[in-house]
Design an enzyme around this catalytic site. Sequence first.
Site, PDB file in Angstrom:
ATOM      1  N   ASN A 155     -13.850  10.116 -16.264  1.00  0.00           N
ATOM      2  CA  ASN A 155     -12.661  10.942 -16.501  1.00  0.00           C
ATOM      3  C   ASN A 155     -11.804  10.484 -17.675  1.00  0.00           C
ATOM      4  O   ASN A 155     -11.169  11.304 -18.338  1.00  0.00           O
ATOM      5  CB  ASN A 155     -11.812  11.041 -15.225  1.00  0.00           C
ATOM      6  N   LYS A 178     -21.114  -0.498 -18.039  1.00  0.00           N
ATOM      7  CA  LYS A 178     -21.801   0.750 -17.703  1.00  0.00           C
ATOM      8  C   LYS A 178     -20.743   1.838 -17.565  1.00  0.00           C
ATOM      9  O   LYS A 178     -20.091   1.959 -16.535  1.00  0.00           O
ATOM     10  CB  LYS A 178     -22.585   0.641 -16.397  1.00  0.00           C
ATOM     11  N   GLU A 181     -22.025   8.238 -16.762  1.00  0.00           N
ATOM     12  CA  GLU A 181     -23.134   8.939 -17.420  1.00  0.00           C
ATOM     13  C   GLU A 181     -22.766  10.354 -17.853  1.00  0.00           C
ATOM     14  O   GLU A 181     -23.444  10.927 -18.696  1.00  0.00           O
ATOM     15  CB  GLU A 181     -24.353   8.980 -16.487  1.00  0.00           C
ATOM     16  N   GLY A 231     -12.944   3.348 -10.220  1.00  0.00           N
ATOM     17  CA  GLY A 231     -13.650   4.451  -9.579  1.00  0.00           C
ATOM     18  C   GLY A 231     -13.123   4.711  -8.185  1.00  0.00           C
ATOM     19  O   GLY A 231     -11.962   4.436  -7.874  1.00  0.00           O
ATOM     20  N   SER A 232     -13.998   5.206  -7.328  1.00  0.00           N
ATOM     21  CA  SER A 232     -13.593   5.630  -5.996  1.00  0.00           C
ATOM     22  C   SER A 232     -13.490   4.452  -5.029  1.00  0.00           C
ATOM     23  O   SER A 232     -14.097   3.397  -5.231  1.00  0.00           O
ATOM     24  CB  SER A 232     -14.596   6.650  -5.437  1.00  0.00           C
ATOM     25  N   GLU A 253      -9.718  -0.925  -9.773  1.00  0.00           N
ATOM     26  CA  GLU A 253      -8.715   0.138  -9.946  1.00  0.00           C
ATOM     27  C   GLU A 253      -9.317   1.365  -9.295  1.00  0.00           C
ATOM     28  O   GLU A 253     -10.238   1.980  -9.837  1.00  0.00           O
ATOM     29  CB  GLU A 253      -8.417   0.356 -11.423  1.00  0.00           C
ATOM     30  N   LEU A 254      -8.801   1.708  -8.103  1.00  0.00           N
ATOM     31  CA  LEU A 254      -9.441   2.729  -7.278  1.00  0.00           C
ATOM     32  C   LEU A 254      -8.573   3.992  -7.213  1.00  0.00           C
ATOM     33  O   LEU A 254      -7.789   4.251  -8.104  1.00  0.00           O
ATOM     34  CB  LEU A 254      -9.733   2.153  -5.895  1.00  0.00           C
ATOM     35  N   CYS A 287      -6.390   9.413 -11.605  1.00  0.00           N
ATOM     36  CA  CYS A 287      -6.074   8.650 -10.399  1.00  0.00           C
ATOM     37  C   CYS A 287      -4.575   8.474 -10.184  1.00  0.00           C
ATOM     38  O   CYS A 287      -4.119   8.354  -9.045  1.00  0.00           O
ATOM     39  CB  CYS A 287      -6.772   7.297 -10.434  1.00  0.00           C
ATOM     40  N   GLU A 384      -8.095  12.034  -1.508  1.00  0.00           N
ATOM     41  CA  GLU A 384      -7.694  12.240  -2.896  1.00  0.00           C
ATOM     42  C   GLU A 384      -8.402  13.484  -3.423  1.00  0.00           C
ATOM     43  O   GLU A 384      -9.630  13.533  -3.464  1.00  0.00           O
ATOM     44  CB  GLU A 384      -8.086  11.027  -3.739  1.00  0.00           C
ATOM     45  N   GLU A 461      -4.606  -4.174 -15.014  1.00  0.00           N
ATOM     46  CA  GLU A 461      -5.130  -4.159 -16.373  1.00  0.00           C
ATOM     47  C   GLU A 461      -3.994  -3.781 -17.307  1.00  0.00           C
ATOM     48  O   GLU A 461      -3.038  -3.124 -16.903  1.00  0.00           O
ATOM     49  CB  GLU A 461      -6.280  -3.165 -16.494  1.00  0.00           C
TER      50      GLU A 461
END
Length: 479
Positions: A155, A178, A181, A231-232, A253-254, A287, A384, A461
């Site tokens: 995102n 990574k 994708e 991510g999730s 960081e979710l 998020c 969410e 971060e």
Amino acid sequence: MQTATYDPLYLFIDGCWLDAGLRDTAAVVNPATHAVLGRLPLANLSDLDRALRAAGQAFTVWRRTAPAERARILKAGAELMRERSEHIATLMTLEEGKPLAESRDEVLRAADYFEWFAEEARRIDGRVVPANRPGVLQLVKREPIGPVAAFTPWNFPAITPARKLSAALAAGCSVIIKPGEESPATALALARALDDAGLPKGVLQVVFGRPDEVSAHLIASPVIRKVAFTGSMPVGRLLAGRAAAGVKPITLELGGHGPVLVFEDADLEAAAVGGAANRFRGTGQICISSTRFLVQRKVYQQFTERFVAATRALVVGDGLDAATQVGPLANARQLDKMTSLVEDAVLQGARLLTGGHRIDGPGYFFAPTVLADVPLSARIMHEEPFGPIAVLLPFDGLEDALEEANRLPYGLSAYAFTTNARTAIDVADRLEAGMIGVNQYRIVATELPFGGIKESGIGSEGGAEGIHHYLVNKFVSQA
């Protein structure tokens, strides 16, 4: 609407740009048109082992590189990102869908992170601790933790990798990242800028693949000393368990489900019009987005009318069109989820005030949606949404608002609008979130920490805090 071209896709391992060759590939699709933009090479286990070897070898060199030289390379990379910002922004809009103006802003802010942490590299220090006996020198040194495995979603394909890469590289760590994708070309463009700026071979690797396979292989390797993930929640728990098995620290960081508390003395125009813009920016796939608008009952109807009007005025379309304010969702899964959440909420008794449907034509478009008076039994009050749905609820007093705001396990972002200084202090003290905006929605800046509490993450971060996770303490006592 402008025409645009898409870059070829590669893996970047040990300083080499590797095309698909005989590797498996995945299609990268423009979410606004369903057009296939390119084929992404997926790393096999041999590729991942090569990336691990390169990261391990490069770390021994990069950790000894003078902080001033690390800073010079990161600053040069940031300048190249700025020079190439229009091209990188176009890549981002093609593969992720967000309006081009948002993509431009994201690329420039990503460059800012590299510049910020370039300076932080020069400020890594330690301390001299007075000894309790004569003739002894006691030092506490700060050193890079080691090779890092980083995982980022689709995102924010520039700024999320930038937060991790800039801090880790500034600290002296090598990195295997990574990215998502669905939006690979943006991250590859950042890597290209760093490579062209003179980043030594092997310090950075960019790989793509089957997420579970890649994460399991990298995190299990003894080469990796640190894990960073955005991510999730479910995936964050999985990766945290894998990191724990190797006693490796992890930064997470979710997700979020950002509450907005609007009190009766608030500037309703700023809260409602700004709230609609904030909620539907990035098609709600953010998020820290404001999701649950909790409005004091006396002004609930006024706020609702303004919010709905602002939502209906938003222009939905292809991000390459200059008029577009809301782009497509990322994929068909997101479309199905939005439809399911709206149908469930209405079935539970919520009022659908606008939107609530897919938009006909090509692309993964969903109309910006406002749901009012949503009961707690609805799924959207617990999950969410990560899409263009806003929830409006009335409250009576401060305690009611805080109870609902803090009810969920999420603790990433929260917002409050009030002109009462006492109320502002109370909500800032009592909201359970890592980032809080009072009378504003813009809460992200390069020089400030970004991160959540509760199940929304571990660590921060950005800011001076962002580099600490990539450093370890070494105590030296010399007689």
